[in-house]
Design a protein around this motif. Sequence first.
Motif, PDB file in Angstrom:
ATOM      1  N   ALA A 142      -8.463  13.998  -5.399  1.00 45.80           N
ATOM      2  CA  ALA A 142      -8.717  13.820  -3.969  1.00 45.80           C
ATOM      3  C   ALA A 142      -8.024  12.543  -3.514  1.00 45.80           C
ATOM      4  O   ALA A 142      -7.789  11.628  -4.313  1.00 45.80           O
ATOM      5  CB  ALA A 142     -10.218  13.747  -3.683  1.00 45.80           C
ATOM      6  N   THR A 143      -7.671  12.474  -2.240  1.00 48.48           N
ATOM      7  CA  THR A 143      -6.948  11.310  -1.730  1.00 48.48           C
ATOM      8  C   THR A 143      -7.849  10.079  -1.680  1.00 48.48           C
ATOM      9  O   THR A 143      -9.063  10.170  -1.505  1.00 48.48           O
ATOM     10  CB  THR A 143      -6.380  11.586  -0.327  1.00 48.48           C
ATOM     11  N   TRP A 144      -7.222   8.933  -1.813  1.00 47.38           N
ATOM     12  CA  TRP A 144      -7.926   7.660  -1.942  1.00 47.38           C
ATOM     13  C   TRP A 144      -8.743   7.319  -0.709  1.00 47.38           C
ATOM     14  O   TRP A 144      -8.273   7.464   0.432  1.00 47.38           O
ATOM     15  CB  TRP A 144      -6.909   6.543  -2.194  1.00 47.38           C
ATOM     16  N   VAL A 145      -9.970   6.879  -0.956  1.00 45.29           N
ATOM     17  CA  VAL A 145     -10.847   6.346   0.085  1.00 45.29           C
ATOM     18  C   VAL A 145     -11.518   5.094  -0.467  1.00 45.29           C
ATOM     19  O   VAL A 145     -11.609   4.905  -1.681  1.00 45.29           O
ATOM     20  CB  VAL A 145     -11.927   7.366   0.522  1.00 45.29           C
ATOM     21  N   GLY A 203     -15.627   9.068  -4.616  1.00 49.06           N
ATOM     22  CA  GLY A 203     -14.645   9.763  -3.794  1.00 49.06           C
ATOM     23  C   GLY A 203     -13.266   9.724  -4.410  1.00 49.06           C
ATOM     24  O   GLY A 203     -13.077   9.409  -5.590  1.00 49.06           O
ATOM     25  N   GLY A 204     -12.276  10.061  -3.590  1.00 53.56           N
ATOM     26  CA  GLY A 204     -10.914  10.177  -4.076  1.00 53.56           C
ATOM     27  C   GLY A 204     -10.301   8.857  -4.483  1.00 53.56           C
ATOM     28  O   GLY A 204     -10.646   7.790  -3.945  1.00 53.56           O
ATOM     29  N   GLY A 205      -9.347   8.943  -5.438  1.00 50.12           N
ATOM     30  CA  GLY A 205      -8.727   7.719  -5.932  1.00 50.12           C
ATOM     31  C   GLY A 205      -7.214   7.728  -5.898  1.00 50.12           C
ATOM     32  O   GLY A 205      -6.582   6.729  -6.254  1.00 50.12           O
ATOM     33  N   LEU A 206      -6.588   8.857  -5.486  1.00 46.67           N
ATOM     34  CA  LEU A 206      -5.131   8.952  -5.521  1.00 46.67           C
ATOM     35  C   LEU A 206      -4.570   8.807  -4.110  1.00 46.67           C
ATOM     36  O   LEU A 206      -4.946   9.551  -3.202  1.00 46.67           O
ATOM     37  CB  LEU A 206      -4.699  10.294  -6.121  1.00 46.67           C
ATOM     38  N   PRO A 207      -3.659   7.864  -3.882  1.00 44.56           N
ATOM     39  CA  PRO A 207      -3.109   7.631  -2.546  1.00 44.56           C
ATOM     40  C   PRO A 207      -2.403   8.874  -1.984  1.00 44.56           C
ATOM     41  O   PRO A 207      -1.867   9.700  -2.743  1.00 44.56           O
ATOM     42  CB  PRO A 207      -2.120   6.493  -2.756  1.00 44.56           C
ATOM     43  N   SER A 208      -2.385   8.980  -0.662  1.00 48.19           N
ATOM     44  CA  SER A 208      -1.801  10.154  -0.013  1.00 48.19           C
ATOM     45  C   SER A 208      -0.313  10.289  -0.297  1.00 48.19           C
ATOM     46  O   SER A 208       0.219  11.409  -0.341  1.00 48.19           O
ATOM     47  CB  SER A 208      -2.031  10.074   1.499  1.00 48.19           C
ATOM     48  N   GLY A 209       0.374   9.168  -0.521  1.00 49.07           N
ATOM     49  CA  GLY A 209       1.811   9.210  -0.748  1.00 49.07           C
ATOM     50  C   GLY A 209       2.221   9.843  -2.063  1.00 49.07           C
ATOM     51  O   GLY A 209       3.390  10.246  -2.219  1.00 49.07           O
ATOM     52  N   ILE A 210       1.299   9.941  -3.025  1.00 48.75           N
ATOM     53  CA  ILE A 210       1.621  10.564  -4.315  1.00 48.75           C
ATOM     54  C   ILE A 210       0.649  11.690  -4.642  1.00 48.75           C
ATOM     55  O   ILE A 210       0.543  12.113  -5.795  1.00 48.75           O
ATOM     56  CB  ILE A 210       1.632   9.524  -5.452  1.00 48.75           C
ATOM     57  N   PHE A 211      -0.068  12.159  -3.633  1.00 50.06           N
ATOM     58  CA  PHE A 211      -1.005  13.268  -3.820  1.00 50.06           C
ATOM     59  C   PHE A 211      -0.262  14.589  -3.615  1.00 50.06           C
ATOM     60  O   PHE A 211       0.594  14.690  -2.742  1.00 50.06           O
ATOM     61  CB  PHE A 211      -2.159  13.149  -2.817  1.00 50.06           C
ATOM     62  N   ASP A 262      -2.404   4.575  -9.135  1.00 44.65           N
ATOM     63  CA  ASP A 262      -1.082   4.456  -8.525  1.00 44.65           C
ATOM     64  C   ASP A 262      -0.006   4.587  -9.591  1.00 44.65           C
ATOM     65  O   ASP A 262      -0.232   4.248 -10.764  1.00 44.65           O
ATOM     66  CB  ASP A 262      -0.944   3.110  -7.805  1.00 44.65           C
ATOM     67  N   THR A 263       1.155   5.068  -9.180  1.00 40.89           N
ATOM     68  CA  THR A 263       2.315   5.073 -10.061  1.00 40.89           C
ATOM     69  C   THR A 263       3.142   3.815  -9.889  1.00 40.89           C
ATOM     70  O   THR A 263       4.022   3.532 -10.703  1.00 40.89           O
ATOM     71  CB  THR A 263       3.198   6.298  -9.763  1.00 40.89           C
ATOM     72  N   THR A 267       1.731  -0.154  -4.462  1.00 44.17           N
ATOM     73  CA  THR A 267       2.318   0.083  -3.145  1.00 44.17           C
ATOM     74  C   THR A 267       1.660   1.248  -2.415  1.00 44.17           C
ATOM     75  O   THR A 267       1.374   1.164  -1.208  1.00 44.17           O
ATOM     76  CB  THR A 267       3.830   0.348  -3.288  1.00 44.17           C
ATOM     77  N   ASN A 268       1.399   2.339  -3.128  1.00 43.33           N
ATOM     78  CA  ASN A 268       0.864   3.527  -2.468  1.00 43.33           C
ATOM     79  C   ASN A 268      -0.575   3.338  -2.002  1.00 43.33           C
ATOM     80  O   ASN A 268      -0.946   3.792  -0.911  1.00 43.33           O
ATOM     81  CB  ASN A 268       0.959   4.723  -3.418  1.00 43.33           C
ATOM     82  N   ILE A 269      -1.399   2.652  -2.802  1.00 41.93           N
ATOM     83  CA  ILE A 269      -2.776   2.377  -2.368  1.00 41.93           C
ATOM     84  C   ILE A 269      -2.763   1.436  -1.169  1.00 41.93           C
ATOM     85  O   ILE A 269      -3.467   1.668  -0.177  1.00 41.93           O
ATOM     86  CB  ILE A 269      -3.601   1.756  -3.508  1.00 41.93           C
ATOM     87  N   LEU A 270      -1.968   0.387  -1.235  1.00 40.53           N
ATOM     88  CA  LEU A 270      -1.935  -0.586  -0.146  1.00 40.53           C
ATOM     89  C   LEU A 270      -1.413   0.038   1.142  1.00 40.53           C
ATOM     90  O   LEU A 270      -1.805  -0.368   2.247  1.00 40.53           O
ATOM     91  CB  LEU A 270      -1.092  -1.793  -0.544  1.00 40.53           C
ATOM     92  N   ASN A 271      -0.542   1.039   1.031  1.00 36.65           N
ATOM     93  CA  ASN A 271      -0.070   1.743   2.232  1.00 36.65           C
ATOM     94  C   ASN A 271      -1.198   2.500   2.920  1.00 36.65           C
ATOM     95  O   ASN A 271      -1.199   2.647   4.152  1.00 36.65           O
ATOM     96  CB  ASN A 271       1.054   2.724   1.873  1.00 36.65           C
ATOM     97  N   ASP A 272      -2.164   2.995   2.126  1.00 36.30           N
ATOM     98  CA  ASP A 272      -3.303   3.726   2.694  1.00 36.30           C
ATOM     99  C   ASP A 272      -4.434   2.805   3.123  1.00 36.30           C
ATOM    100  O   ASP A 272      -5.319   3.227   3.883  1.00 36.30           O
ATOM    101  CB  ASP A 272      -3.852   4.720   1.668  1.00 36.30           C
ATOM    102  N   ALA A 273      -4.433   1.592   2.630  1.00 33.27           N
ATOM    103  CA  ALA A 273      -5.548   0.677   2.892  1.00 33.27           C
ATOM    104  C   ALA A 273      -5.452   0.063   4.291  1.00 33.27           C
ATOM    105  O   ALA A 273      -4.382   0.018   4.910  1.00 33.27           O
ATOM    106  CB  ALA A 273      -5.570  -0.425   1.837  1.00 33.27           C
TER     107      ALA A 273
END
Length: 233
Positions: A18-21, A26-34, A59-60, A65-71
């Motif tokens: 699931a996408t990161w929240v 809840g989800g732990g994977l950022p939308s950019g790599i989901f 994150d990969t 970078t991908n988590i911070l983009n969603d944060a």
Amino acid sequence: DGTTNLNTTATHIKSIDATWVTGTSGGGLPSGIFPAVAETWYRVMVVGGAAVTAQIGFDTSPTATNILNDAAAGYDKFRHIGWIRTDSSINVQTFYSAENYPNFIRWQQSERLVVRTVGWVVDVAQTVDASNCAPPNALAEINFGIEVGPQAGNDIFAFNVTGSGFGLAQSNASLGTDHAIQIVARSTGGGVHFSSTLIRIPIGPTQDFYWVASRTSSTPSDQTYCNRVGFYF
């Protein structure tokens, strides 16, 4: 950067499907790599900032970078605290980590990396893919062993192992250098004998190592092998 403490005050249970929240579940994977990909390594990251609550995600990117983009605004710090790996069904592979030794990961299920039976040629070098054992730039712990057939006689096996990490050049180095071991077993007949040893090998960006194996004798059931055990990061 050493200026902010990233502390979590509760247990986090995050899902890779699931996408990161934000939050402890809840989800732990950022939308950019989901969505998640099979047989892939993901970094476990803590992200936070001076005035926000620290969060956990996968994150990969080595800089989250991908988590911070969603944060939200205010999240600008990160810390890499671990690894997970998906299997062929995109499930997270089970591992163990001791509380007093958190930088060592031990796999619940051993997987054989390579086997050489009686047909292999003495002193032929082989590059072994260790991507299912350790992530890039880690220290892999691998079990090297032999299975000696029931025929009587002395069987001497020597391994020379060179990792791809720490700037080491992979080459057919002389036995006695780098990570070299020798196993001596005497077959007395009537059964199969096993011997093995653990070697820690620096795994570089290519996640492989170079292996040269030698033997002095062989029987139809003789073989050498190596299995994954775990890794240090």
